[in-house]
Design an enzyme around this catalytic site. Structure first.
Site, mmCIF file in Angstrom:
data_model
loop_
_atom_site.group_PDB
_atom_site.id
_atom_site.type_symbol
_atom_site.label_atom_id
_atom_site.label_comp_id
_atom_site.label_asym_id
_atom_site.label_seq_id
_atom_site.Cartn_x
_atom_site.Cartn_y
_atom_site.Cartn_z
ATOM 1 N N GLY A 1 -2.031 0.106 -5.490
ATOM 2 C CA GLY A 1 -0.984 0.585 -4.583
ATOM 3 C C GLY A 1 -0.252 1.810 -5.124
ATOM 4 O O GLY A 1 0.024 2.769 -4.382
ATOM 5 N N THR A 2 0.048 1.796 -6.423
ATOM 6 C CA THR A 2 0.755 2.927 -7.038
ATOM 7 C C THR A 2 -0.053 4.215 -6.862
ATOM 8 O O THR A 2 0.494 5.285 -6.567
ATOM 9 C CB THR A 2 0.952 2.652 -8.552
ATOM 10 O OG1 THR A 2 1.605 1.396 -8.673
ATOM 11 C CG2 THR A 2 1.772 3.716 -9.220
ATOM 12 N N LYS B 1 -17.927 -10.162 -3.638
ATOM 13 C CA LYS B 1 -18.546 -8.875 -3.290
ATOM 14 C C LYS B 1 -19.979 -9.090 -2.790
ATOM 15 O O LYS B 1 -20.421 -8.424 -1.840
ATOM 16 C CB LYS B 1 -18.525 -7.946 -4.495
ATOM 17 C CG LYS B 1 -17.113 -7.478 -4.845
ATOM 18 C CD LYS B 1 -17.039 -6.887 -6.239
ATOM 19 C CE LYS B 1 -15.678 -6.295 -6.539
ATOM 20 N NZ LYS B 1 -15.486 -5.958 -7.949
ATOM 21 N N THR C 1 -1.554 -1.857 -9.467
ATOM 22 C CA THR C 1 -2.498 -0.869 -10.013
ATOM 23 C C THR C 1 -3.025 0.062 -8.919
ATOM 24 O O THR C 1 -3.009 1.290 -9.063
ATOM 25 C CB THR C 1 -3.685 -1.601 -10.687
ATOM 26 O OG1 THR C 1 -3.159 -2.491 -11.663
ATOM 27 C CG2 THR C 1 -4.654 -0.648 -11.324
HETATM 28 N N1 LIG Z 1 -7.720 -2.968 -9.794
HETATM 29 C C1 LIG Z 1 -8.941 -2.650 -9.389
HETATM 30 O O1 LIG Z 1 -9.716 -2.028 -10.114
HETATM 31 C C2 LIG Z 1 -9.405 -3.038 -8.043
HETATM 32 C C3 LIG Z 1 -8.691 -3.881 -7.230
HETATM 33 N N2 LIG Z 1 -9.153 -4.223 -6.005
HETATM 34 C C4 LIG Z 1 -8.388 -5.105 -5.142
HETATM 35 O O2 LIG Z 1 -7.186 -4.456 -4.789
HETATM 36 C C5 LIG Z 1 -6.163 -5.409 -4.608
HETATM 37 C C6 LIG Z 1 -4.984 -5.047 -5.485
HETATM 38 O O3 LIG Z 1 -5.422 -5.031 -6.822
HETATM 39 P P1 LIG Z 1 -4.472 -4.490 -7.996
HETATM 40 O O4 LIG Z 1 -3.672 -3.356 -7.534
HETATM 41 O O5 LIG Z 1 -5.374 -4.320 -9.171
HETATM 42 O O6 LIG Z 1 -3.557 -5.777 -8.224
HETATM 43 P P2 LIG Z 1 -2.105 -5.820 -8.874
HETATM 44 O O7 LIG Z 1 -1.885 -7.232 -9.292
HETATM 45 O O8 LIG Z 1 -1.946 -4.747 -9.898
HETATM 46 O O9 LIG Z 1 -1.167 -5.448 -7.634
HETATM 47 C C7 LIG Z 1 -0.836 -6.340 -6.614
HETATM 48 C C8 LIG Z 1 0.628 -6.153 -6.313
HETATM 49 O O10 LIG Z 1 0.962 -6.917 -5.163
HETATM 50 C C9 LIG Z 1 2.253 -7.476 -5.379
HETATM 51 N N3 LIG Z 1 2.446 -8.621 -4.506
HETATM 52 C C10 LIG Z 1 2.005 -9.884 -4.667
HETATM 53 N N4 LIG Z 1 2.435 -10.658 -3.647
HETATM 54 C C11 LIG Z 1 3.137 -9.854 -2.823
HETATM 55 C C12 LIG Z 1 3.826 -10.056 -1.602
HETATM 56 N N5 LIG Z 1 3.876 -11.255 -1.039
HETATM 57 N N6 LIG Z 1 4.434 -9.004 -1.030
HETATM 58 C C13 LIG Z 1 4.408 -7.790 -1.615
HETATM 59 N N7 LIG Z 1 3.767 -7.522 -2.769
HETATM 60 C C14 LIG Z 1 3.143 -8.557 -3.367
HETATM 61 C C15 LIG Z 1 2.260 -7.815 -6.862
HETATM 62 O O11 LIG Z 1 3.582 -7.943 -7.342
HETATM 63 C C16 LIG Z 1 1.523 -6.631 -7.458
HETATM 64 O O12 LIG Z 1 2.412 -5.587 -7.814
HETATM 65 C C17 LIG Z 1 -6.798 -6.755 -4.890
HETATM 66 O O13 LIG Z 1 -7.283 -7.311 -3.692
HETATM 67 C C18 LIG Z 1 -7.956 -6.397 -5.795
HETATM 68 O O14 LIG Z 1 -8.992 -7.359 -5.737
HETATM 69 C C19 LIG Z 1 -10.337 -3.723 -5.500
HETATM 70 C C20 LIG Z 1 -11.091 -2.886 -6.248
HETATM 71 C C21 LIG Z 1 -10.712 -2.497 -7.589
HETATM 72 N N1 LIG Z 2 -11.632 -6.786 -11.048
HETATM 73 C C1 LIG Z 2 -12.570 -5.969 -10.339
HETATM 74 C C2 LIG Z 2 -11.859 -4.798 -9.745
HETATM 75 C C3 LIG Z 2 -12.678 -4.090 -8.766
HETATM 76 O O1 LIG Z 2 -13.157 -4.626 -7.775
HETATM 77 C C4 LIG Z 2 -13.640 -5.480 -11.295
HETATM 78 O O2 LIG Z 2 -13.465 -5.632 -12.509
HETATM 79 O O3 LIG Z 2 -14.651 -4.979 -10.809
#
Ligand SMILES: NC(=O)C1=CN([C@@H]2O[C@H](COP(=O)(O)OP(=O)(O)OC[C@H]3O[C@@H](n4cnc5c(N)ncnc54)[C@H](O)[C@@H]3O)[C@@H](O)[C@H]2O)C=CC1
Ligand SMILES: N[C@@H](CC=O)C(=O)O
Ligand code: NA
Length: 437
Positions: free
Chosen positions: A19-20, A206, A17
């Site tokens: 990274g993209t 957090k 989510t």
């Molecule tokens: N989604 C949100 O609203 C927010 C997310 N975050 C943080 O950002 C980070 C990423 O969150 P999202 O993008 O939502 O998670 P996500 O689950 O959508 O993306 C994580 C990606 O990492 C990949 N991955 C897992 N293990 C891996 C490895 N060993 N090597 C390479 N890639 C690997 C997964 O396949 C997945 O595509 C987390 O730490 C989350 O807590 C922080 C604030 C807001």
């Molecule tokens: N899962 C978290 C993502 C942001 O940090 C949230 O819902 O706030």
């Protein structure tokens, strides 16, 4: 320091989510970023688990070997994988090698922040993590930098978008918990394992980060008292509504002065009833809002999107620009500052106020029996409301709101009251925040 104009090489770990959106912003804003940093940013690799799923990023950048990518040519490692392992090992070795790290990983920082900061200090590397708390909202930079000359006394807010999305929907439309959680996941707000949101682990991580920065003390996730929203029912929300309140999952970090003059910190995450007139009551959906109280500054409020791919990527890019500028200009961002090393106060000793809704027998002396239990535990009552229950003979609803008392005393009082023969059911128990009690 890099020669001005030499590219800053960036490796991205994880392309979900967040990274993209990081890749998209890097691509779309390349020229502006170059102008702001004084050097171009070059994405040298993206570590993913299943390359065939990432058709929207250049295939030649994809690798499944995150460790090799970290050990390679990159100057900056951006980590958006999430979770403890393998992120912990990857970031520790990057920092040890003097590479700057930008991460959104609150779970890792709250658990092993000390280890990461030590590795960063040993090599003089930058460690930035604005996205880890309250998504897009600039909050950690103000705490680490803008307020570094002040003394923060309290931080209170809504720091989890998913649970706020669920509670807002339950309050506004009475919609069910499960369906709303599914929607929050679909919109990219929830963690990979949404129990981290619902059970309060995400907000607790957090809160640990906020308390650590605010009080210059290393607070870990396990130091944080935590309750999630799984036990919040429609009847809790109705009970709150009846008295002009709503329910929010709050993170509260306080500097506490003991009677003997010693200081400690109290850090907690739990659902709470707050007045509908309180500013936090109007924070809905995946929005976050955080109050910071500082001795000289007074009360500050930070508000904005707390979750979602693009908002979180905005915070990641802001950090990336900061560390890239440091590389170009030869400086370094702030280090960890845990010099105060204050003890963490147990939840039982923390002063809170409770709302308690009881279904009781409608008979003489009920109020006296309930009031006696509060008196026995040294808990003072702030307000009482009693009404007959429609359609039920000899049944009444009794709502008590207390003044502040040690949380342990309040919990014991509720246990004792629940055991009284005249109490048919404890319909709702929740802490009350955001008003003088
Ligand atoms: N989604 C949100 O609203 C927010 C997310 N975050 C943080 O950002 C980070 C990423 O969150 P999202 O993008 O939502 O998670 P996500 O689950 O959508 O993306 C994580 C990606 O990492 C990949 N991955 C897992 N293990 C891996 C490895 N060993 N090597 C390479 N890639 C690997 C997964 O396949 C997945 O595509 C987390 O730490 C989350 O807590 C922080 C604030 C807001
Ligand atoms: N899962 C978290 C993502 C942001 O940090 C949230 O819902 O706030
Ligand atoms: Na933020």
């Amino acid at each position: 320091m890099t020669n001005s104009g030499e590219p800053i090489k960036v490796a991205l770990l994880g392309c979900g989510t967040v990274g993209t959106e990081v890749v998209r912003l890097l691509r779309e804003q390349a020229d502006d970023l170059t102008a702001r940093i004084g050097a171009p940013v070059e994405l040298v690799g993206i570590a993913v688990r299943r390359p065939h799923k990432h058709t929207d990023v250049p295939a030649e950048l994809l690798t499944t070997d995150a460790a090799a990518l970290v050990a390679g040519e990159a100057d900056v490692i951006v980590e958006v994988i999430g979770g403890i392992d393998p992120a912990r090992g990857l970031l520790t070795s990057a920092l040890r090698e003097g590479k700057a790290v930008v991460t959104a990983n609150k779970a890792l920082l709250a658990e092993h922040g000390g280890e990461l900061f030590a590795a960063a200090d040993a090599s003089g590397a930058d460690l930035y993590f604005e996205a880890a708390v309250a998504g897009a909202i600039p909050l950690l930079r103000p705490l680490r930098e803008s307020l570094a000359g002040d003394r923060i006394t309290r931080v209170m807010g809504i720091v989890n978008g998913t649970t706020n999305y669920i509670l807002s929907a339950m309050d506004a439309t009475g919609s069910g918990y499960g369906e709303t959680l599914e929607e929050a996941s679909r919109l990219g707000y929830a963690e990979a394992d949404p129990t981290a949101d619902v059970d309060g682990f995400d907000a607790a991580a957090k809160a640990a980060i906020l308390a650590s920065l605010s009080f210059h003390t290393r607070v870990t996730a396990s130091d944080v008292y935590r309750e999630g929203i799984a036990s919040v029912t429609a009847s809790d929300i109705a009970a709150a509504s009846l008295l002009g309140r709503t329910v929010k999952l709050l993170a509260i970090c306080e500097r506490v002065l003991g009677e003997d003059g010693t200081e400690s910190v109290s850090v907690r995450v739990h659902p709470a009833m707050i007045p509908r007139t309180h500013q936090l009551a109007s924070v809905n959906g995946a929005f976050n809002a955080v109050y910071v109280e500082a001795e000289a500054a007074g009360q500050l409020m930070f508000y904005g999107p707390g979750a979602g791919g693009a908002p979180t990527a905005s915070a990641v890019l802001g950090d990336l620009v900061a560390v890239a500028r440091n590389k170009v200009l030869g400086g370094r961002g702030p280090r960890e500052s845990a010099y105060a090393d204050l003890p963490v106060r147990p939840m039982g000793e923390t002063l809170t106020a409770y709302h308690i809704s009881l279904d009781v027998d409608d008979q003489p002396g009920v109020l006296t029996q309930v009031a006696a239990m509060f008196a026995e535990h040294g808990v003072s009552i702030a307000a009482v409301r009693q009404e007959g229950r429609e359609g039920e003979s000899k049944a009444a609803s009794l709502v008590v709101v207390t003044h502040m008392a040690p949380d342990e005393a309040l919990r014991s009082t509720v246990d004792k009251i629940a055991g009284l023969p005249i109490v048919r059911e404890v319909a709702a128990v929740m802490r009350v925040e955001g008003e003088q009690l």
